[in-house]
Write an enzyme that holds these catalytic residues in place. Structure first.
Site, mmCIF file in Angstrom:
data_model
loop_
_atom_site.group_PDB
_atom_site.id
_atom_site.type_symbol
_atom_site.label_atom_id
_atom_site.label_comp_id
_atom_site.label_asym_id
_atom_site.label_seq_id
_atom_site.Cartn_x
_atom_site.Cartn_y
_atom_site.Cartn_z
ATOM 1 N N PRO A 1 0.843 -1.197 0.000
ATOM 2 C CA PRO A 1 0.000 0.000 0.000
ATOM 3 C C PRO A 1 0.876 1.244 0.000
ATOM 4 O O PRO A 1 1.715 1.408 0.878
ATOM 5 C CB PRO A 1 -0.792 -0.124 1.317
ATOM 6 C CG PRO A 1 0.042 -1.011 2.187
ATOM 7 C CD PRO A 1 0.830 -1.907 1.283
ATOM 8 N N MET A 2 0.700 2.101 -1.011
ATOM 9 C CA MET A 2 1.517 3.314 -1.119
ATOM 10 C C MET A 2 0.615 4.498 -1.447
ATOM 11 O O MET A 2 -0.152 4.445 -2.410
ATOM 12 C CB MET A 2 2.587 3.149 -2.201
ATOM 13 C CG MET A 2 3.667 2.130 -1.861
ATOM 14 S SD MET A 2 4.867 1.928 -3.205
ATOM 15 C CE MET A 2 3.927 0.870 -4.323
ATOM 16 N N CYS B 1 3.545 3.442 8.842
ATOM 17 C CA CYS B 1 3.809 4.699 8.131
ATOM 18 C C CYS B 1 4.644 5.636 8.999
ATOM 19 O O CYS B 1 4.261 5.959 10.122
ATOM 20 C CB CYS B 1 2.503 5.382 7.745
ATOM 21 S SG CYS B 1 2.760 6.982 6.939
ATOM 22 N N LYS C 1 0.635 -4.455 8.751
ATOM 23 C CA LYS C 1 1.922 -4.049 8.183
ATOM 24 C C LYS C 1 2.589 -3.110 9.184
ATOM 25 O O LYS C 1 1.976 -2.166 9.669
ATOM 26 C CB LYS C 1 1.748 -3.332 6.846
ATOM 27 C CG LYS C 1 3.088 -2.954 6.194
ATOM 28 C CD LYS C 1 2.899 -2.439 4.782
ATOM 29 C CE LYS C 1 4.254 -2.282 4.084
ATOM 30 N NZ LYS C 1 4.998 -1.087 4.520
ATOM 31 N N HIS D 1 8.364 -4.207 7.435
ATOM 32 C CA HIS D 1 9.367 -3.413 6.731
ATOM 33 C C HIS D 1 10.647 -3.440 7.563
ATOM 34 O O HIS D 1 10.613 -3.168 8.766
ATOM 35 C CB HIS D 1 8.872 -1.970 6.559
ATOM 36 C CG HIS D 1 9.808 -1.104 5.779
ATOM 37 N ND1 HIS D 1 9.588 -0.775 4.454
ATOM 38 C CD2 HIS D 1 10.972 -0.505 6.114
ATOM 39 C CE1 HIS D 1 10.578 -0.011 4.025
ATOM 40 N NE2 HIS D 1 11.425 0.172 5.016
ATOM 41 N N ASN E 1 9.412 -6.819 3.659
ATOM 42 C CA ASN E 1 9.243 -5.596 2.884
ATOM 43 C C ASN E 1 10.471 -4.712 3.092
ATOM 44 O O ASN E 1 11.046 -4.693 4.167
ATOM 45 C CB ASN E 1 7.956 -4.881 3.345
ATOM 46 C CG ASN E 1 7.739 -3.543 2.676
ATOM 47 O OD1 ASN E 1 7.544 -2.531 3.347
ATOM 48 N ND2 ASN E 1 7.749 -3.506 1.358
ATOM 49 N N GLY E 2 10.851 -4.009 2.023
ATOM 50 C CA GLY E 2 11.997 -3.105 2.126
ATOM 51 C C GLY E 2 13.178 -3.587 1.308
ATOM 52 O O GLY E 2 13.726 -4.662 1.577
ATOM 53 N N ASP E 3 13.548 -2.825 0.296
ATOM 54 C CA ASP E 3 14.716 -3.107 -0.549
ATOM 55 C C ASP E 3 14.591 -4.372 -1.393
ATOM 56 O O ASP E 3 15.607 -4.947 -1.799
ATOM 57 C CB ASP E 3 16.009 -3.177 0.288
ATOM 58 C CG ASP E 3 16.367 -1.840 0.920
ATOM 59 O OD1 ASP E 3 15.680 -0.849 0.632
ATOM 60 O OD2 ASP E 3 17.338 -1.804 1.709
ATOM 61 N N ARG F 1 8.527 0.377 -3.638
ATOM 62 C CA ARG F 1 9.105 1.360 -4.559
ATOM 63 C C ARG F 1 9.606 0.756 -5.873
ATOM 64 O O ARG F 1 9.589 1.433 -6.903
ATOM 65 C CB ARG F 1 10.230 2.128 -3.851
ATOM 66 C CG ARG F 1 9.712 3.115 -2.814
ATOM 67 C CD ARG F 1 10.831 3.805 -2.056
ATOM 68 N NE ARG F 1 11.504 2.912 -1.116
ATOM 69 C CZ ARG F 1 12.589 3.249 -0.428
ATOM 70 N NH1 ARG F 1 13.149 4.435 -0.601
ATOM 71 N NH2 ARG F 1 13.133 2.391 0.421
#
Length: 330
Positions: A18-19, A102, A141, A171, A204-206, A229
């Site tokens: 979700p972004m 967030c 999340k 994350h 999540n992340g990278d 991303r």
């Protein structure tokens, strides 16, 4: 193979994160076509929902072709979160996800998002109340912790599982890190390796290359990857990861024609969904990645990101196809 409640997922599923202003229906549709196994909405304010704020309510739009789809909400007030669950249920998502990650100041300052990482008891009690308030699977999340001195994610994940969540996506950064430095997947693996854990644990992340996704699967043993991303302006990332898993080789990058076609469809769907002004504006962030790697492209990119009229952007796409149609990506 992992399951979220009764939702059966493939081995090592890929989830669209979700972004805000990114994972809207047009972009989710493109990612789904390219292999995303689960997609999530932009995060939605519980306070906005219960006050019937137009922007928050609009984010509840989901479509059959997206399933399984999760609607993500954030907030720190119990009554507001419970009321928002009732509102979300009317959109009939497959999953309700709670955002406890967030890092943005305006969210954190209200004790929501990653702000709740300062009060784990509240985090757990709020989650438990929401689980009891709906028959839909609740997922979470979150981040590793507030800062390096307060990483208790193994305990936190276990407590959230014990009050009934059906999966957790973590994350690999603290709130203090924001999006800086490298994501640390080791604590996520510690959550997965906790013998008491039985729900899916997603990293999540990278996750920005197929090799990174494979490392998350094979070296860290996680149940799936949540992609953020790396997918912006590049929905093909999901298919590329799956191709790499199956063959050990990299898929040929999308051609100029495929990129222009995706960008054109993306913009048209965005206009159809939110009108020309917002559709043109909110699709701009994707164009850098749609056309990344093309030499001497600045002139065309500037047209795309500065034009307010959809016709001008569509014309820029046509110019790109005419000038760079034969360009070969490495």
């Amino acid at each position: 193979m992992p399951k979220i409640g009764d939702i059966q997922l493939p081995d090592f599923p890929l989830l669209l994160a979700p972004m805000e202003d990114v994972s809207d229906p047009p972009f989710r549709a493109l990612c789904k076509e390219q292999g995303a196994d689960v997609v999530y909405t932009e995060f939605i304010s519980s306070e906005g929902l219960i006050r019937d704020a137009a922007k928050s309510v609009m984010k509840l739009d989901i479509y059959e072709k997206e399933r399984p789809v999760g609607i993500q909400i954030f907030g720190a007030n119990l009554d507001s979160m419970l009321q928002s669950v009732e509102i979300v249920e009317k959109s009939n998502p497959d999953i309700i996800d709670i955002n406890f990650g967030c890092p943005v100041k305006k969210v954190v300052s209200k004790g929501a998002g990653a702000g709740i990482l300062k009060d784990i008891d509240l985090m757990v009690s709020l989650t438990e109340a929401m689980v009891k308030h709906t028959k839909l699977p609740i997922t979470v999340k979150t981040r590793l912790g507030w800062d390096d001195d307060s990483i208790k994610i193994v305990e936190v994940a276990e407590r959230l599982q014990d009050v009934g969540i059906k999966s957790i996506a973590i994350h690999g950064r603290t709130r203090a890190q924001m999006y800086k430095g490298n994501a640390n997947w080791k604590p996520i693996a510690e959550v997965k390796n906790n013998p008491r854990m039985h729900i899916p644990v997603f990293g999540n992340g990278d996750v920005n290359t197929p090799e990174a996704a494979m490392k998350m699967r094979d070296e860290y043993g996680l149940d799936g990857a949540m992609i953020g991303r790396a997918s912006i302006g590049y929905p093909w990332f999901f298919k590329e990861v799956k191709h790499y898993f199956e063959t050990g080789t990299h898929m040929a990058p999308p051609t100029i024609t495929e990129r222009v076609d995706a960008a054109r469809r993306h913009l048209q769907m965005a206009i159809d969904w939110k009108g020309e002004k917002l559709g043109v504006f909110e699709t701009r962030r994707h164009y850098t990645n749609y056309f990344k790697g093309i030499p001497n492209f600045k002139e065309y990119r500037m047209k795309m990101v500065t034009s307010d009229a959809a016709t001008d952007v569509f014309n820029a796409f046509d110019e790109v196809l005419e000038k760079f149609g034969d360009y070969q990506f490495a």
